[in-house]
Every structure is written in structure tokens, then in C-alpha cells.
Scaffold this motif. Structure first.
Motif, mmCIF file in Angstrom:
data_model
loop_
_atom_site.group_PDB
_atom_site.id
_atom_site.type_symbol
_atom_site.label_atom_id
_atom_site.label_comp_id
_atom_site.label_asym_id
_atom_site.label_seq_id
_atom_site.Cartn_x
_atom_site.Cartn_y
_atom_site.Cartn_z
ATOM 1 N N ILE A 256 61.459 51.471 -15.044
ATOM 2 C CA ILE A 256 61.482 51.059 -13.633
ATOM 3 C C ILE A 256 61.964 52.210 -12.746
ATOM 4 O O ILE A 256 61.464 52.416 -11.633
ATOM 5 C CB ILE A 256 62.371 49.826 -13.461
ATOM 6 C CG1 ILE A 256 61.775 48.633 -14.225
ATOM 7 C CG2 ILE A 256 62.527 49.467 -11.985
ATOM 8 C CD1 ILE A 256 62.639 47.409 -14.216
ATOM 9 N N TYR A 257 62.925 52.989 -13.223
ATOM 10 C CA TYR A 257 63.407 54.153 -12.474
ATOM 11 C C TYR A 257 62.250 55.118 -12.202
ATOM 12 O O TYR A 257 62.062 55.593 -11.070
ATOM 13 C CB TYR A 257 64.503 54.853 -13.282
ATOM 14 C CG TYR A 257 65.049 56.126 -12.657
ATOM 15 C CD1 TYR A 257 66.175 56.085 -11.843
ATOM 16 C CD2 TYR A 257 64.450 57.361 -12.892
ATOM 17 C CE1 TYR A 257 66.676 57.247 -11.275
ATOM 18 C CE2 TYR A 257 64.929 58.519 -12.328
ATOM 19 C CZ TYR A 257 66.054 58.455 -11.518
ATOM 20 O OH TYR A 257 66.544 59.604 -10.954
ATOM 21 N N VAL A 258 61.459 55.394 -13.241
ATOM 22 C CA VAL A 258 60.315 56.291 -13.073
ATOM 23 C C VAL A 258 59.291 55.684 -12.118
ATOM 24 O O VAL A 258 58.693 56.385 -11.291
ATOM 25 C CB VAL A 258 59.679 56.604 -14.438
ATOM 26 C CG1 VAL A 258 58.364 57.361 -14.269
ATOM 27 C CG2 VAL A 258 60.638 57.415 -15.295
ATOM 28 N N LEU A 259 59.079 54.379 -12.213
ATOM 29 C CA LEU A 259 58.147 53.711 -11.306
ATOM 30 C C LEU A 259 58.584 53.859 -9.854
ATOM 31 O O LEU A 259 57.761 54.094 -8.961
ATOM 32 C CB LEU A 259 58.032 52.225 -11.667
ATOM 33 C CG LEU A 259 57.339 51.902 -12.998
ATOM 34 C CD1 LEU A 259 57.456 50.414 -13.292
ATOM 35 C CD2 LEU A 259 55.885 52.321 -12.969
ATOM 36 N N LEU A 260 59.877 53.727 -9.584
ATOM 37 C CA LEU A 260 60.387 53.892 -8.218
ATOM 38 C C LEU A 260 60.142 55.313 -7.716
ATOM 39 O O LEU A 260 59.727 55.520 -6.562
ATOM 40 C CB LEU A 260 61.883 53.576 -8.173
ATOM 41 C CG LEU A 260 62.289 52.111 -8.380
ATOM 42 C CD1 LEU A 260 63.808 51.989 -8.439
ATOM 43 C CD2 LEU A 260 61.727 51.231 -7.265
ATOM 44 N N VAL A 261 60.376 56.291 -8.582
ATOM 45 C CA VAL A 261 60.172 57.683 -8.179
ATOM 46 C C VAL A 261 58.701 57.952 -7.889
ATOM 47 O O VAL A 261 58.351 58.546 -6.863
ATOM 48 C CB VAL A 261 60.685 58.632 -9.281
ATOM 49 C CG1 VAL A 261 60.356 60.079 -8.924
ATOM 50 C CG2 VAL A 261 62.194 58.483 -9.463
ATOM 51 N N LEU A 262 57.815 57.515 -8.791
ATOM 52 C CA LEU A 262 56.394 57.775 -8.618
ATOM 53 C C LEU A 262 55.823 57.023 -7.419
ATOM 54 O O LEU A 262 54.950 57.544 -6.715
ATOM 55 C CB LEU A 262 55.639 57.391 -9.898
ATOM 56 C CG LEU A 262 55.971 58.233 -11.130
ATOM 57 C CD1 LEU A 262 55.171 57.751 -12.327
ATOM 58 C CD2 LEU A 262 55.701 59.713 -10.875
ATOM 59 N N ASP A 263 56.301 55.808 -7.180
ATOM 60 C CA ASP A 263 55.821 55.058 -6.030
ATOM 61 C C ASP A 263 56.205 55.763 -4.726
ATOM 62 O O ASP A 263 55.398 55.872 -3.804
ATOM 63 C CB ASP A 263 56.394 53.643 -6.052
ATOM 64 C CG ASP A 263 55.871 52.796 -4.898
ATOM 65 O OD1 ASP A 263 54.679 52.443 -4.908
ATOM 66 O OD2 ASP A 263 56.668 52.486 -3.990
ATOM 67 N N ALA A 264 57.438 56.249 -4.663
ATOM 68 C CA ALA A 264 57.863 56.997 -3.474
ATOM 69 C C ALA A 264 57.059 58.283 -3.326
ATOM 70 O O ALA A 264 56.704 58.700 -2.222
ATOM 71 C CB ALA A 264 59.359 57.301 -3.554
ATOM 72 N N PHE A 265 56.738 58.912 -4.454
ATOM 73 C CA PHE A 265 55.961 60.153 -4.445
ATOM 74 C C PHE A 265 54.561 59.910 -3.892
ATOM 75 O O PHE A 265 54.050 60.676 -3.081
ATOM 76 C CB PHE A 265 55.892 60.707 -5.870
ATOM 77 C CG PHE A 265 55.060 61.950 -6.011
ATOM 78 C CD1 PHE A 265 55.453 63.138 -5.420
ATOM 79 C CD2 PHE A 265 53.889 61.934 -6.748
ATOM 80 C CE1 PHE A 265 54.695 64.283 -5.555
ATOM 81 C CE2 PHE A 265 53.118 63.074 -6.895
ATOM 82 C CZ PHE A 265 53.523 64.251 -6.299
#
Length: 594
Positions: free
Chosen positions: A439-448
């Protein structure tokens, strides 16, 4: 009956008796196999549109360019080089600024008086070819700017009319166009003066290209052996050249990033599946103790008993592998949507033997790793003890007793429940940590992906495809994590049914027992959520950046309040998910359990 038939019949019969647990097993393994299948077939599915475009436009095997008119002799030498069977051009190329509807974009304007040529014939998908004062826009670039035939645009301030929209295999679709003039692609700061940033591709007449200040020339080459394109490029390093295989890689760059994300997701889901199966197997072994004793009492050897127990999970894994192969191959085209700059569409590739073997092997490996040790331990247990189905004696830990003695009853029971199965607690912590890391990676990629247009060199349509990939991640990761939380709690309920009944006989209320069983999962969930943020999520994102070649310094990491909300939300969700099975377990009559 034969030994194999006996094992299969006993395994199938037990699976039919426990349909809910069988469905959970199937879901856990299928999530991993589906994601793994998507990752393995994605590149084959996405390469087809470029190959279709290459065939439809007489795509070149090598595209060469030089920077000054004085270097045109170098291109003429390439056209006469051994192995070259045809060429198109040379065509003048100008760097320009295209403005339309208040938007400005850098472009490479190629001067061509006609689309027809022995090599590299751009195919018009709308309109007609450009004459004097007209411009043909590459299809993906036109889609990004919402440009249509008949629109008015300006190139370096000069008015032009869009006469057509075309596709080509000589360059990757926008925004990944190859650089003939000095340019830079991808996210970052503004390009230096004189250098184009994320240029699009347009075609104008040769006279117009020269009028725009063409300072480069482009030639498309056809080779007798297209497979030697890269070797030809390496043998002619005097000019800037690009093989068609490199253009293919650039055109399917989105698919490569999607494939990496899916394969990493598949490994995360595989780890979650191992944790889920391990807990399910442990819980079912505790529930099958008497059955093991019965099998051994009527003549079953420890080997036969272990084979029966193992066969159940191998059968489920085999079915899950088959279902994952079908679901993954059918879903792949949805994640490989063709660029607007290519003809054709992604198709479901034929299932290769390699993909089928890898996915099946992973599914069976997950089942065997998770079940082998509990199955062998159960098979080697005493027949008399198994028939008696006596409760497992608790381990007396002095420091735990001293620490928990003065706590409220629910927390006292929760600590002692957790201490009875330390390996299960570790599995719960690891399961939550893996989920939160994802989920942490998903948050980063979504913001990206939300940060700015053309981020990472992606267009809006490509961003949508990557969002679909992240959606697959999110749904499967959360679903499997929820299954794990419920399974772990239910296994704990079964494993502690005698001790919970004894606690109630000595004065604990059903609410105390329910709270204790749920708290025994919430405490590991809190630890797992914290570890999932750091170091889990940070390390996972760093690994993805290293594999994809991305610059992690240019992304926005989640803020502290977002991470705090993530940890608290994880604990809250685990509390809700675990309270239901805990309450169901605490409602059984004490006398029945004892």
C-alpha cells in the motif's frame, strides 16, 4: 482400491466437507497465480500493435540521422552499405514549437512531400498528406493535444492547417519519440535552451521544413536480414542510428514497467499466500486431529496420512493455477491497451508451455512449502493422543505470567493466546507488513502518476493503463490480506477453544474472550503496520526504482500524517475483520467445548 485412488478420494471428500476453507485456499493461491500470469504474458500481448504497425507502414530496420547538411554524405554511404536493400530519404528535420488552443509543445518537423516511399510509409488514419502550408500530426501526439483534421496550428509562429493524422513505425509513439534533433524525454526540469523536451512528431513539406530551419536529416534503411539491425548499428557508429528492436522496446516501455509492477505484486501475493496457507493448514490440522487418529487406527501409515493431508492442498493449488492462467491471459489485453500511435490492438497471446509450467510450479511450491511440515508433524503424532484430541498444554513462561497477571482480563488472555503460537504471531506480523509495504508503494506511485502531465514520459492513456495495474495490485493485495486476517483469527479460535472455555468456566465473560482473541491479532497488526511503512515500504519502493531505472528523488513520498492514517486504518480494519470470527468462537457452549 489402489493407494493413489484412496489418497485422492479421502482428500476430495475432506475438501467437500469444508467448502468455506477450500474456497479461501483457492482464493489465496489464485490471486498469486493470476498476477504472475499477467506479468509473464504482458510483454507478448503488448508487442503485437507495434509489429502490426511495422507491417502496415513498411517499417524500417534502421533509422539513421545526421546533424548538418554537410554530413549528408554519411547517410549516402549507409544507403550503399552491404546488406542494405532499400532506403527512404534523406528527409530534413526541423526543431519547432507547435501551438494550438493555447497550448505549446516542442515538435520535430520532418520534411516529406509524399507519404509513399520504398521504406517507412506513414499510414494516414485521418485526412490526407500535407502540402505547402499543411501539417500531418503523429496519431499519439494528436490524441494528446486533442488535434483533429482541419484544426489551425502554428509552427514557430507560422500558421498551418492540420491535413491528416498518421502512424509510423520509424519512431515510438508520443511521448516516447526518438530524438533526431537535440531533445530530452521524461519528467524533469525544463530543457536547456535549444533542446526540445518531450517533442512530438509532425510531417510538413520539405520546403516548409527547410523554412523552419531544418538542421538535421533522417534516413530509413531496409536490411536483407532485419535480425542483424543492431549489429549494423554497432558497425556504423559514425552516425546516430537506431535499430527497429530498440524502437520496439521504447514503444513497449509501458508494458515493461507494468510487467515489473505485476511481477513484484505476484511475489508479494505469493508470500501472502504462503502465510495464508500456513495458517489455514495449522488450523485445519488442529481441527483434523481426531481424523488423523482414525486413519491411523484403521491401518493408515504415517506416510499415507501425510499424503492425504498434503494431497488436499496440492489439488487446490492445481485448480488455482489453472484458474489463474485463464484469468491472467484473458485480463492481459486490458492492461496492454494499444497506444493511439499504433495500429492493431493487444490480443490474448497463446498460452506458452513456459508460462504454464512456471505458474503451476509456483502454485504447487506454495502449497508444498506451507503444508509439508504440518502434515508430517500430524502424521507422526500418537494415534491414542490423536483419538483423544486432548488440548495442547500451554507453555509456562515466567516473565509473561508476571507481566500479564495485573492486566485486565482481555489483555491478560490476549498475551497468553499470542504466546501459545509464536510462529503464528510472526506470520501475522509478516502478512500485515507485506500488505502495508504494498500500500505504501501504491500511495507513492499514485502520487507520481497524478503529479503532472507526461510524468515519467507517459501520456494520459498510458497513465490510465498503469492505474489499472495498480488497481489489480490494490484489489488482490487487500482481498488476500483480509482473508489472512480472518483465517488467522479463526485458526486461533480453533486452537484455543479448550483454554477459552476454561477461562469462561473460571469467570471470564464471552465478551472478555472475544476481545482477547481479537486483541491477539490487533497487537501483531500494529507491529506489522509499523514495519510495513519502515523499513518495508521504503525498501520495496527503492527496489522498484532500481529495477525500473527510475529516479526516486523526483517522487513525493507519503507525508507523516498519511503514514499515521495508514497505520491506524490497518489496525482498525484488522479489529473489525477479527471481531466476527472471535465472537462466533466465543458463543459456543462451555460444556460442549470442555
Amino acid at each position: 482400491m489402489g493407494r493413489i485412488l484412496l489418497v485422492c478420494r479421502l482428500a476430495v471428500r475432506d475438501l467437500r466437507r469444508r467448502r468455506t476453507e477450500t474456497a479461501l485456499l483457492l482464493l489465496a493461491v489464485m490471486a498469486a497465480t493470476t498476477t504472475l500470469t499477467l506479468g509473464l504474458v504482458l510483454r507478448d500481448a503488448s508487442g503485437q500493435p507495434y509489429l502490426s504497425t511495422r507491417a502496415a507502414t513498411a517499417g524500417p530496420d534502421v533509422v539513421a540521422s545526421v546533424g548538418q547538411a554537410s554530413n549528408l554524405a554519411e547517410l549516402e554511404k549507409l544507403a550503399a552499405a552491404p546488406g542494405v536493400t532499400g532506403h527512404g530519404g534523406p528527409y530534413p528535420v526541423a526543431a519547432a514549437k507547435l501551438a494550438v488552443a493555447g497550448r505549446t509543445s516542442d515538435v520535430q518537423a520532418v520534411g516529406r512531400d509524399a507519404a509513399s516511399a520504398p521504406v517507412d510509409r506513414p499510414e494516414l488514419v485521418q485526412g490526407s498528406w500535407a502540402g505547402g502550408g499543411g501539417v500531418v500530426v503523429e496519431a499519439a501526439f494528436a490524441n494528446a493535444l486533442s488535434v483533429r483534421v482541419g484544426d489551425e496550428v502554428t509552427l514557430n509562429g507560422r500558421p498551418y492547417k492540420v491535413t491528416g493524422v498518421a502512424v509510423t513505425a520509424a519512431m515510438p509513439p508520443y511521448p516516447g519519440s526518438s530524438c533526431v534533433v537535440p531533445c530530452m524525454n521524461g519528467a524533469g526540469d525544463d530543457a536547456p535552451s535549444g533542446v526540445l523536451r518531450n517533442p512530438g512528431l509532425v510531417w510538413v513539406s520539405q520546403a516548409d521544413a527547410l523554412g523552419l530551419g531544418a538542421d538535421a536529416y533522417l534516413m530509413s534503411l531496409k536490411l536483407a536480414d532485419p535480425g542483424q539491425a543492431q549489429a549494423f548499428v554497432e558497425a556504423n557508429r559514425g552516425v546516430q542510428a537506431q535499430a527497429w528492436t530498440t524502437i520496439l522496446d521504447d514503444a513497449t516501455d509501458l508494458a515493461k514497467d507494468s510487467q515489473i509492477l505485476l511481477l513484484i505484486g505476484a511475489w508479494l501475493l505469493g508470500l501472502l499466500a504462503v502465510a495464508s496457507l500456513s495458517v489455514l493448514v495449522g488450523g485445519r490440522m488442529a481441527d483434523q486431529t481426531r481424523r488423523v487418529g482414525l486413519l491411523k487406527a484403521v491401518g493408515g501409515t504415517p506416510g499415507l496420512v501425510a499424503a492425504v493431508l498434503l494431497a488436499e492442498y496440492v489439488l487446490v493449488a492445481a485448480v488455482a493455477a489453472a484458474a489463474g492462467l485463464v484469468a491472467g491471459s484473458l485480463t492481459a489485453p486490458l492492461l496492454t491497451e494499444s497506444s493511439a500511435g499504433l495500429v492493431g490492438s493487444a490480443v490474448t497471446p497463446p498460452m506458452t508451455l513456459y508460462t504454464a509450467v512456471v505458474v503451476t510450479a509456483v502454485a504447487l511450491g506454495v502449497a508444498v512449502v506451507a503444508t509439508a511440515v504440518p502434515a508430517v508433524r500430524a502424521a507422526r503424532s500418537s494415534t491414542v493422543a490423536a483419538l483423544a484430541d486432548s488440548p495442547r498444554p500451554p507453555r509456562r513462561v515466567g516473565w509473561l505470567i508476571a507481566m500479564s497477571a495485573r492486566l485486565p482480563v482481555p489483555l491478560l488472555l490476549a498475551l497468553r493466546v499470542a504466546a501459545r503460537r509464536p510462529r503464528r504471531v510472526v506470520l501475522a506480523v509478516v502478512s500485515i507488513a507485506i500488505t502495508v509495504s504494498g500500500i505504501y508503494v501504491l500511495l507513492v506511485l499514485d502520487a507520481f502518476l497524478t503529479a503532472q502531465p507526461l510524468v515519467g514520459g507517459y501520456g494520459s492513456a498510458q497513465v490510465e493503463v498503469l492505474r489499472h495495474v495498480l488497481l489489480v495490485w490494490t484489489v488482490m493485495l487487500l482481498a488476500l490480506a483480509a482473508v489472512n486476517a480472518v483465517v488467522i483469527t479463526w485458526a486461533t479460535v480453533l486452537d484455543n477453544r479448550h483454554s477459552s472455555a476454561l477461562a469462561r468456566a473460571l469467570g471470564a465473560t464471552p465478551r472478555d474472550v472475544t476481545t482477547a482473541l481479537a486483541a491477539a491479532q490487533v497487537l501483531p497488526a500494529l507491529a506489522g503496520a509499523v514495519l510495513g511503512v519502515f523499513p518495508g515500504g521504503v525498501a520495496l519502493f527503492a527496489a522498484i526504482s532500481a529495477i525500473t531505472g527510475g529516479d526516486s528523488a523526483k517522487v513525493t513520498l507519503p507525508s507523516p500524517w498519511q503514514l499515521g492514517v495508514l497505520v491506524l486504518a490497518t489496525v482498525l480494519v484488522v479489529t473489525v475483520l477479527t471481531s466476527v470470527p472471535a465472537r462466533l468462537g466465543a458463543r459456543r457452549p462451555v460444556t460442549e467445548l470442555l
